[in-house]
Design a protein around this motif. Structure first.
Motif, PDB file in Angstrom:
ATOM      1  N   ASN A   1      44.845  41.818  39.190  1.00 43.61           N
ATOM      2  CA  ASN A   1      44.442  43.011  39.935  1.00 43.61           C
ATOM      3  C   ASN A   1      44.570  42.792  41.432  1.00 43.61           C
ATOM      4  O   ASN A   1      45.007  43.677  42.174  1.00 43.61           O
ATOM      5  CB  ASN A   1      43.000  43.401  39.577  1.00 43.61           C
ATOM      6  CG  ASN A   1      42.935  44.287  38.348  1.00 43.61           C
ATOM      7  OD1 ASN A   1      43.311  45.456  38.399  1.00 43.61           O
ATOM      8  ND2 ASN A   1      42.526  43.728  37.226  1.00 43.61           N
TER       9      ASN A   1
ATOM     10  N   THR B   1      48.252  53.577  35.975  1.00 43.69           N
ATOM     11  CA  THR B   1      48.367  53.836  37.405  1.00 43.69           C
ATOM     12  C   THR B   1      48.940  55.201  37.677  1.00 43.69           C
ATOM     13  O   THR B   1      49.511  55.833  36.772  1.00 43.69           O
ATOM     14  CB  THR B   1      49.257  52.768  38.078  1.00 43.69           C
ATOM     15  OG1 THR B   1      49.234  52.962  39.490  1.00 43.69           O
ATOM     16  CG2 THR B   1      50.690  52.904  37.601  1.00 43.69           C
TER      17      THR B   1
ATOM     18  N   GLU C   1      42.518  38.339  34.819  1.00 43.56           N
ATOM     19  CA  GLU C   1      42.341  39.753  35.158  1.00 43.56           C
ATOM     20  C   GLU C   1      42.086  39.904  36.654  1.00 43.56           C
ATOM     21  O   GLU C   1      42.662  40.775  37.311  1.00 43.56           O
ATOM     22  CB  GLU C   1      41.175  40.332  34.351  1.00 43.56           C
ATOM     23  CG  GLU C   1      41.091  41.843  34.412  1.00 43.56           C
ATOM     24  CD  GLU C   1      40.062  42.383  33.419  1.00 43.56           C
ATOM     25  OE1 GLU C   1      40.475  42.925  32.378  1.00 43.56           O
ATOM     26  OE2 GLU C   1      38.863  42.243  33.709  1.00 43.56           O
TER      27      GLU C   1
ATOM     28  N   GLU D   1      44.720  50.385  37.521  1.00 45.17           N
ATOM     29  CA  GLU D   1      43.797  49.570  36.730  1.00 45.17           C
ATOM     30  C   GLU D   1      44.591  48.696  35.793  1.00 45.17           C
ATOM     31  O   GLU D   1      45.446  49.179  35.053  1.00 45.17           O
ATOM     32  CB  GLU D   1      42.846  50.461  35.916  1.00 45.17           C
ATOM     33  CG  GLU D   1      41.512  50.682  36.600  1.00 45.17           C
ATOM     34  CD  GLU D   1      40.652  51.700  35.874  1.00 45.17           C
ATOM     35  OE1 GLU D   1      40.834  51.849  34.642  1.00 45.17           O
ATOM     36  OE2 GLU D   1      39.818  52.335  36.524  1.00 45.17           O
TER      37      GLU D   1
END
Lengths: 195, 402
Positions: A160, A88, A156, A63
């Motif tokens: 990701n 993580t 973001e 994340e």
């Protein structure tokens, strides 16, 4: 003890095959059945899953939050940076938790490095603020709260997507971007894993 | 009438023996339309009658001979001039003469060989047909009648399962198993996917059936792939140790038997394609060839009424009955740790599609695939299973009982 999954996404998978509505017309008891020929559609025997595997946190936990935008400096030399917070359990990341601050141009640098070195198709970054930097525009331009929020969301999404790609995870530039306090642009590009 | 066009002058009609009782099969024509044709098998006699009707009574039809041919040929669409006839038989029906009225000739191609199955594909066609020719000075009168041929195969003696461990090093390791390597066209594919390592966020998994047709040979050969079926087998994110079952009924799809190098002109191969898709639309897949064959239809035994009643009764009790004990059979566990797969980066790169933001080669096109480690081909284990309890009927995991 009881542990539950901490992943933020899906629930346990469901089997969507025609399995769901099967019944076996049979006149024999179950015991007898096991000694008979298996029917043509019987499931293959699955391996038993250990309790640990079933209830441990999944091995794919990753994340990354892009948050806490802060504008530094004064007047013409202002810039905004964001906190990149990573959590993580993937072994490829040296630190299981990290927090660094990065600005938009750092993201551009990362994108350029990945485009050059890795074989992946790198997703696009949220737009540059060129239109907002024209003189005589009302509002705060690229330091406008709304603009920063839109950009934050885009960054973001970008990070990701990129960090989750198995091939991008091999690149030194990604690890430096995510987990080192400063980016050394004079670094030696290369791979992290020995494959 | 004489309008400068070649007038037909006569109507030719081919009537096959036993057409009312003969089975038919559907075959696609070149223009995409489907046609129902009488079905024949290798060695069967092809016989019937040819009716020739002179169109305007009173006119005379002069001809140089009437013949009928039975032809089996392969057409490569991109090489129109090249029609390869692998079966060609001719019977003379009439010597040169004059027709003044309708006439009927019988014909019989006794036990004619039909070595290959009829096939109508993207770039190649294999067809069998009868052709009647009334030879005339200027232009012949020709009438063709296609038939469909099916080839039957025996159930193979050796039909090992397919079991393989594939993956991307340190990211995704799975073991897939299909219960057989050769399936008949009405068979069911039973298999399972076992997850050994899952470091990516999988969103769903599906199985596809792909037909690959290779037409021609050498540099001019054309390869055409078609995805015939897509069947989702898992929705959600699996973890290590989970097994996902596969059950895919082939009778629902438009399949032909596998054809290997037919007359050295073309091949038709079938593949099972296992596709995993992650949260970012990246696709990981593994293609595995399977052999399809056409089995002779079994004559069904009549089911006793009592069996049917008991079956329904069992279903009702299964809903509300007790859970059966799980079997205590020894599981087939791998005693030693699986050796790590060494995957060169190029292969890994190739195995992951670009994902949603892919560029020119968009993610719909499959890129090369997951590397395999050692190939295990083991005989399929007869699986014993517990009776369906309530949970099973609803499709939930037994594990949810913990």
């Amino acid at each position: 003890f009881f542990s539950c999954r901490i992943s933020s996404f899906r629930s346990r998978p469901s089997f969507l095959s025609s399995d769901l509505l099967k019944f076996k017309p049979s006149v024999m008891s179950n015991q007898q059945q096991q000694q008979q020929q298996p029917s043509a559609t019987q499931r293959l025997q699955p391996k038993k899953q250990t309790m640990e595997d079933a209830y441990s946190p999944p091995a794919n936990f990753l994340e990354i939050d892009v948050c806490n935008p802060e504008t530094h400096g004064l007047n013409k030399d202002r810039y905004t940076d964001y906190e990149i917070r990573l959590r993580t359990n993937l072994p490829v990341f040296k630190l299981k938790e990290s927090s660094v601050r990065r600005r938009y141009s750092d993201f551009e640098w990362l994108r350029a490095e990945l485009e050059r070195d890795s074989k992946i198709v790198v997703p696009k970054l949220p737009g540059k603020a060129l239109k907002l930097q024209l003189p005589f525009r009302g509002g705060d331009g690229r330091f406008d709260d709304e603009f920063i929020e839109e950009r934050r969301k885009g960054l973001e999404e970008f990070i990701n997507k990129v960090a989750g790609h198995p091939l991008a995870q091999n690149e030194k530039c990604l690890h430096m971007f995510l987990q080192e306090q400063t980016i050394d642009k004079a670094y030696v590009p290369g791979k992290v894993r020995t494959t | 009438s004489f309008f400068g066009l070649v007038s037909q002058g006569a109507e030719i009609d081919i009537v096959l023996d036993g057409q009312e009782s003969r089975k038919t099969a559907e075959l696609k024509l070149e223009d995409g339309r489907k046609e129902r044709l009488p079905l024949y098998y290798d060695g069967e006699t092809v016989s019937g009658k040819v009716n020739i009707l002179v169109k305007k009574s009173g006119t005379k039809l002069e001809h140089q001979g009437i013949k009928i041919e039975f032809v089996g040929q392969i057409d490569l669409y991109f090489d129109r001039g090249n029609r390869h006839e692998f079966v060609s038989m001719v019977r003379e029906l009439a010597r040169p003469g004059i027709l003044t009225q309708g006439v009927c000739y019988g014909f019989e191609f006794v036990n004619v060989e039909k070595p290959y199955e009829s096939y109508s594909g993207a770039n190649v066609r294999l067809r069998y047909y009868l052709r009647v020719t009334v030879v005339k000075r200027l232009s012949d009168l020709v009438k063709e009648q296609d038939i469909c041929v099916h080839t039957l195969a025996q159930y193979p003696d050796l039909n090992s399962s397919i079991k393989m461990e594939v993956g991307i090093e340190d990211c995704l390791h799975i073991e897939f198993e299909y219960n057989k390597s050769k399936y008949h066209l009405k068979d069911v594919i039973v298999g399972k996917i076992f997850f050994l390592l899952v470091r990516i966020k999988i969103r769903h998994m599906e199985v596809q059936i792909i037909r690959r047709e290779l037409a021609g040979s050498g540099p001019a050969a054309l390869n055409e792939s078609e995805t015939l079926a897509k069947f989702e087998i898992m929705d959600g994110a699996p973890v290590r140790g989970e097994s996902i079952p596969i059950r895919l009924f082939l009778s629902g799809y438009d399949l032909t038997p596998s054809m290997r190098d037919v007359n050295k002109k073309f091949s038709v191969k079938y593949y099972l394609n296992l596709v995993l898709v992650d949260e970012e639309e990246r696709r990981y897949f593994k293609q595995q060839e399977i052999t399809l064959f056409r089995r002779a239809e079994k004559r069904r035994r009549p089911i006793a009424n009592s069996y049917i009643e008991q079956a329904i009764f069992h279903h009702r009790t299964a809903q509300f009955g007790q859970q059966q004990q799980p079997t205590t059979r020894a599981q087939q566990q791998q005693s030693q740790a699986t050796p790590p797969l060494t995957t060169p980066e190029d292969a890994a790169a190739a195995a992951i599609s670009p994902g949603r933001h892919g560029d020119a080669n968009n993610s719909a096109a499959d890129s090369p695939e997951l590397e395999s480690g050692s190939t295990h081909v083991s005989p399929a284990l007869p699986a014993a299973r517990s009776a369906p309890g309530i949970k099973d009927v609803l499709g939930e995991d037994d594990d949810d009982n913990y």
